[in-house]
Motif scaffolding. Structure first.
Motif, PDB file in Angstrom:
ATOM      1  N   LYS A 150       0.833  -1.201   0.000  1.00 40.66           N
ATOM      2  CA  LYS A 150       0.000   0.000   0.000  1.00 40.66           C
ATOM      3  C   LYS A 150       0.869   1.253   0.000  1.00 40.66           C
ATOM      4  CE  LYS A 150      -3.977   2.141   2.283  1.00 40.66           C
ATOM      5  NZ  LYS A 150      -4.971   2.042   3.376  1.00 40.66           N
ATOM      6  N   GLY A 151       0.557   2.177  -0.933  1.00 40.78           N
ATOM      7  CA  GLY A 151       1.337   3.406  -1.063  1.00 40.78           C
ATOM      8  C   GLY A 151       2.515   3.289  -2.008  1.00 40.78           C
ATOM      9  N   GLU A 152       2.799   2.072  -2.475  1.00 47.00           N
ATOM     10  CA  GLU A 152       3.910   1.873  -3.403  1.00 47.00           C
ATOM     11  C   GLU A 152       3.427   1.927  -4.850  1.00 47.00           C
ATOM     12  OE1 GLU A 152       5.757  -1.812  -2.473  1.00 47.00           O
ATOM     13  OE2 GLU A 152       6.333  -1.224  -0.436  1.00 47.00           O
ATOM     14  N   LYS A 153       4.376   2.074  -5.759  1.00 50.25           N
ATOM     15  CA  LYS A 153       4.040   2.062  -7.176  1.00 50.25           C
ATOM     16  C   LYS A 153       3.697   0.634  -7.606  1.00 50.25           C
ATOM     17  CE  LYS A 153       5.862   3.294 -11.732  1.00 50.25           C
ATOM     18  NZ  LYS A 153       7.027   3.809 -12.493  1.00 50.25           N
ATOM     19  N   PHE A 154       2.666   0.518  -8.424  1.00 51.91           N
ATOM     20  CA  PHE A 154       2.236  -0.804  -8.882  1.00 51.91           C
ATOM     21  C   PHE A 154       3.369  -1.488  -9.656  1.00 51.91           C
ATOM     22  CE2 PHE A 154       0.400  -3.487 -12.244  1.00 51.91           C
ATOM     23  CZ  PHE A 154      -0.285  -4.407 -11.463  1.00 51.91           C
ATOM     24  N   ASP A 155       3.649  -2.737  -9.297  1.00 56.01           N
ATOM     25  CA  ASP A 155       4.683  -3.542  -9.954  1.00 56.01           C
ATOM     26  C   ASP A 155       4.035  -4.838 -10.426  1.00 56.01           C
ATOM     27  OD1 ASP A 155       6.818  -5.047 -10.789  1.00 56.01           O
ATOM     28  OD2 ASP A 155       8.034  -4.742  -8.989  1.00 56.01           O
ATOM     29  N   PRO A 156       3.873  -5.013 -11.740  1.00 56.18           N
ATOM     30  CA  PRO A 156       3.195  -6.221 -12.242  1.00 56.18           C
ATOM     31  C   PRO A 156       3.935  -7.509 -11.924  1.00 56.18           C
ATOM     32  CG  PRO A 156       4.227  -5.012 -14.048  1.00 56.18           C
ATOM     33  CD  PRO A 156       4.314  -4.128 -12.836  1.00 56.18           C
ATOM     34  N   VAL A 175      -0.561   1.966  -5.536  1.00 56.27           N
ATOM     35  CA  VAL A 175      -1.403   0.978  -4.852  1.00 56.27           C
ATOM     36  C   VAL A 175      -2.076   1.673  -3.676  1.00 56.27           C
ATOM     37  CG1 VAL A 175      -1.435  -1.169  -3.543  1.00 56.27           C
ATOM     38  CG2 VAL A 175       0.061  -0.947  -5.531  1.00 56.27           C
ATOM     39  N   VAL A 176      -3.407   1.743  -3.710  1.00 54.20           N
ATOM     40  CA  VAL A 176      -4.142   2.433  -2.649  1.00 54.20           C
ATOM     41  C   VAL A 176      -4.929   1.469  -1.774  1.00 54.20           C
ATOM     42  CG1 VAL A 176      -4.293   4.614  -3.896  1.00 54.20           C
ATOM     43  CG2 VAL A 176      -6.045   2.857  -4.267  1.00 54.20           C
ATOM     44  N   GLN A 177      -5.050   0.226  -2.207  1.00 51.74           N
ATOM     45  CA  GLN A 177      -5.789  -0.748  -1.392  1.00 51.74           C
ATOM     46  C   GLN A 177      -5.214  -2.146  -1.625  1.00 51.74           C
ATOM     47  OE1 GLN A 177     -10.020  -0.544  -1.896  1.00 51.74           O
ATOM     48  NE2 GLN A 177     -10.421  -2.394  -0.670  1.00 51.74           N
ATOM     49  N   VAL A 178      -5.064  -2.908  -0.553  1.00 55.63           N
ATOM     50  CA  VAL A 178      -4.569  -4.282  -0.638  1.00 55.63           C
ATOM     51  C   VAL A 178      -5.715  -5.218  -0.288  1.00 55.63           C
ATOM     52  CG1 VAL A 178      -2.906  -5.962   0.218  1.00 55.63           C
ATOM     53  CG2 VAL A 178      -2.235  -3.574  -0.024  1.00 55.63           C
ATOM     54  N   VAL A 179      -6.181  -5.966  -1.274  1.00 56.06           N
ATOM     55  CA  VAL A 179      -7.275  -6.915  -1.064  1.00 56.06           C
ATOM     56  C   VAL A 179      -6.762  -8.174  -0.386  1.00 56.06           C
ATOM     57  CG1 VAL A 179      -9.067  -8.281  -2.202  1.00 56.06           C
ATOM     58  CG2 VAL A 179      -8.470  -6.007  -3.080  1.00 56.06           C
ATOM     59  N   GLN A 180      -5.609  -8.631  -0.846  1.00 58.67           N
ATOM     60  CA  GLN A 180      -4.992  -9.824  -0.268  1.00 58.67           C
ATOM     61  C   GLN A 180      -3.480  -9.643  -0.309  1.00 58.67           C
ATOM     62  OE1 GLN A 180      -4.872 -13.787  -2.363  1.00 58.67           O
ATOM     63  NE2 GLN A 180      -6.232 -14.390  -0.697  1.00 58.67           N
TER      64      GLN A 180
END
Length: 216
Positions: A150-156, A175-180
């Motif tokens: 959360k708060g990090e840049k999206f990394d595929p 990344v603003v939300q972590v589902v899992q």
């Protein structure tokens, strides 16, 4: 008298002829000996070249065999190291289900209820939190780390985007939300983190070469 004087002269010529013949024979013998020696030397040189070529071939074969044995040794060491690190991957994935269940159980109780919990409920919540922390530590002990991006840049490579969230207050792709939560084992992704990604905000700044090098 004259005939008697001629005889010694004739004998002297015969002696000289014999000495000349002997000298010729000796020279011929020496020449033949030299020719034989030269021939023998020629044979020795040829044998030497053959042996040198054979030695060079054997040396080349030895070096190739040594290099191949070294490669096999390195591959075996890597396979053993990988087996030690990643051999528990299947078991670890099953254990992650338990971690997910604990997280969902704790997440089902809001912070206000946790703060006012008393008696048996409080003991239950404390026990669940303690169990979750112990499980995470046990996983880390075996090289399994939790990803909380959360708060990090999206990394595929380590994240799996589940949805986008309109949010102009943060750079797009954050990344603003972590589902899992995700997990990595060693240098491999055991399970990517399932996340919600912001869109509509400013573009994320590319990392500078110096920062990338430091991160690597």
């Amino acid at each position: 008298m004259s005939e008697q004087k001629r005889a010694p002269e004739t004998g002297g010529d015969a002696s000289e002829n014999g000495a000349g013949t002997a000298a010729v024979n000796e020279a011929t013998a020496e020449a033949e000996a030299l020719a034989t020696a030269d021939a023998q030397i020629g044979v020795d040189d040829g044998e030497k070249q053959r042996l040198e070529a054979e030695i060079a071939g054997l040396k080349d074969k030895f070096l190739r065999a040594f290099a191949e044995a070294e490669n096999i040794r390195r591959r075996a060491e890597k396979e053993v190291a990988d087996a030690r690190t990643y051999g528990i991957a299947s078991f670890a994935r099953d254990v992650l289900n338990v971690a997910d269940d604990l997280a969902r159980a704790l997440g089902s109780v809001d912070d206000a209820a946790k703060a006012t919990a008393e008696g048996g409920l409080k003991a239950l919540l404390d026990g669940l939190e303690l169990t979750e922390r112990g499980l995470i530590k046990a996983l880390e002990k075996h090289g399994i780390r939790k990803i909380e991006p959360k708060g990090e840049k999206f990394d595929p490579n380590i994240h799996q985007a589940m949805f986008e969230v309109p949010d102009p207050s943060v750079p797009s792709g954050t990344v603003v939300q972590v589902v899992q939560a995700g997990y990595v084992i060693g240098e491999r992704v055991l399970r990517p983190a399932m996340v919600g990604v912001a869109r509509g905000g400013p573009k994320a700044e590319a990392a500078s070469p110096g920062k990338e090098a430091g991160a690597a």
